[in-house]
Scaffold this active site. Structure first.
Site, PDB file in Angstrom:
ATOM      1  CE1 TYR A 142      -0.244  -4.478 -84.769  1.00 20.44           C
ATOM      2  CE2 TYR A 142       1.792  -5.476 -85.504  1.00 20.44           C
ATOM      3  CZ  TYR A 142       0.413  -5.454 -85.472  1.00 20.44           C
ATOM      4  OH  TYR A 142      -0.300  -6.409 -86.148  1.00 20.44           O
ATOM      5  CE  LYS A 191     -10.525   0.995 -96.018  1.00 20.37           C
ATOM      6  NZ  LYS A 191     -11.183   0.263 -97.112  1.00 20.37           N
ATOM      7  CG  ASP A 223     -10.519  -2.625 -98.705  1.00 17.87           C
ATOM      8  OD1 ASP A 223      -9.573  -1.980 -99.230  1.00 17.87           O
ATOM      9  OD2 ASP A 223     -11.654  -2.139 -98.576  1.00 17.87           O
ATOM     10  CG  ASP A 247       1.560  -8.721 -88.180  1.00 16.40           C
ATOM     11  OD1 ASP A 247       2.110  -9.760 -88.587  1.00 16.40           O
ATOM     12  OD2 ASP A 247       1.198  -8.559 -87.000  1.00 16.40           O
ATOM     13  CG  ASP A 251       1.130 -14.113 -90.935  1.00 13.47           C
ATOM     14  OD1 ASP A 251       2.344 -13.814 -91.031  1.00 13.47           O
ATOM     15  OD2 ASP A 251       0.630 -14.605 -89.908  1.00 13.47           O
TER      16      ASP A 251
END
Ligand code: NAD
Length: 356
Positions: A142, A191, A223, A247, A251
């Site tokens: 970001y 990852k 994942d 992020d 959620d």
């Protein structure tokens, strides 16, 4: 005690829910003998309309001078087509960076009274859900370079995800210290089988863990974590991860606990000043209808009292009042089910005040 709070009323349901949080804070102030002074700091759509800037310097200055910042949510369809640099969420990103807020803490706790609101099977929910996502907030993709160029005659876009050692070190410290106050386990999510930034992340987090021998560290690929959150969320205590993964995972974490309208968050940097906001957006679809759930906003105010003002009894008074209202069977539209009593945003705020 006297505390100065910068208030960002926000857009959509923002002004409705923040009014209830301020009423709750006023109730706490009178009960515990504190003075809370509020100064408005327009940001997002409201600031675009008034100042042609989603975060005017005067608002940033107000936040930097305050003891803490309370924010509802910004944005909405009215500002969807303004230029990229003027979009409401640019104001939020600039505020986080301007205040040096690198750690975002999102608790995912399932209230007993809201078990039926979780989309997970009862056999999973009955093991309990109680963990915190510690998300790095001002690094990664970001905040990396974003470019769109031409390559081989077609558009080509890239976003650079980068992390330096010190950026990983400081968020790792927050995660381990958060775990020390909880069940003392940290799961670091990355990852590292593919990304260099994740390999560095894993190496640095492992090194910082040596300073916290009382905390157990494990690593998980992002994942797999997305899957484990719905398969066995009870296994998690503190999850620490980078900005983009955090992020998405936070959620997901909020959804398994019932409603997005229930979850508070805090963003912290160096020192005690923080930014406190519910995790949801400005919900333009229900703005102005008194249907919003103010509890995520009200619990954000409680987090502010606990983490920035060192007022644990006052924070608990709010949290207990919320639980008591839920126990009495009162619900807003997002969590209502058969046999429960539907309340609007204002009445929910009033009911919580009455329980304090
Ligand atoms: P949203 O979180 O605003 O809404 C998603 C769904 O959840 C909607 O159906 C909404 O009605 C419901 N919802 C959200 N909060 C609720 C509450 N307190 N009570 C009851 N129901 C609630 O997400 P979105 O629709 O993707 O975004 C709407 C706007 O908010 C967009 O402009 C987006 O950019 C902005 N946004 C802002 C923030 C922020 O300020 N931190 C975060 C996310 C989205």
């Amino acid at each position: 005690m006297t505390k100065n709070i910068a208030v960002i009323r926000g857009d959509g349901i923002g002004p409705e829910i923040i009014a209830e949080a301020l009423a709750v804070l006023d109730k706490v102030a009178s009960k515990f003998g504190h003075t809370f002074n509020y100064t408005e700091a327009p940001m997002g759509g409201e600031a675009i309309d008034k100042f042609d800037d989603p975060l005017p310097q005067s608002s940033l200055d107000t936040c930097l001078k305050s003891d803490s910042v309370l924010l509802s949510a910004v944005g909405g369809p009215k500002w969807d087509n303004v230029p990229k640099e003027k979009r409401p969420e640019r104001g939020l990103l600039r505020l986080r960076a301007g205040m040096g807020l690198y750690a975002n803490l999102r608790p995912a706790t399932l209230f007993d009274e809201l078990r039926e609101a979780s989309p997970l099977k009862p056999s999973i929910v009955e093991k309990g859900i109680d963990f915190v996502v510690v998300r790095e907030l001002i690094g990664g993709a970001y905040f990396g370079e974003h470019t769109t160029t031409k390559r081989d005659g077609e558009d080509y876009a890239q976003d650079i995800m980068g992390y330096s050692e010190h950026e990983i070190e400081r968020i790792a410290h927050v995660a381990f210290q958060t775990a020390q106050k909880r069940r003392k386990t940290v799961c670091s999510v990355d990852k590292a089988n593919v990304l260099d930034s994740s390999k560095l992340w894993r190496r640095v987090v492992t090194k910082i863990a040596e300073s916290y021998p009382d905390v157990t560290l494990s690593h998980m690929y992002v994942d797999n974590c997305a899957m484990q959150l719905v398969k066995n969320p009870a296994q998690f205590d503190v999850i620490v991860t980078e900005n983009l993964f955090g992020d998405i995972l936070s959620d997901e974490a909020s959804m398994i606990t019932g409603s997005i309208g229930m979850i508070p968050s805090s963003s912290l940097g160096e020192g005690t000043r923080g930014l406190y906001e519910p995790i949801h957006g400005s919900a333009p679809d229900i703005a102005g209808t008194d249907a919003a759930n103010p509890i995520g906003m009200i619990l954000s105010a409680a987090m502010m009292l606990r983490y920035s003002f060192d007022m644990p009894a006052e924070a608990s008074a709010i949290e207990n009042a919320v639980e008591a209202v839920l126990r009495d069977g009162f619900r807003t539209g997002d969590t209502v089910s058969e046999g429960k009593t539907l309340l609007g945003c204002r009445e929910t705020g009033k009911a919580i005040c009455a329980k304090i």
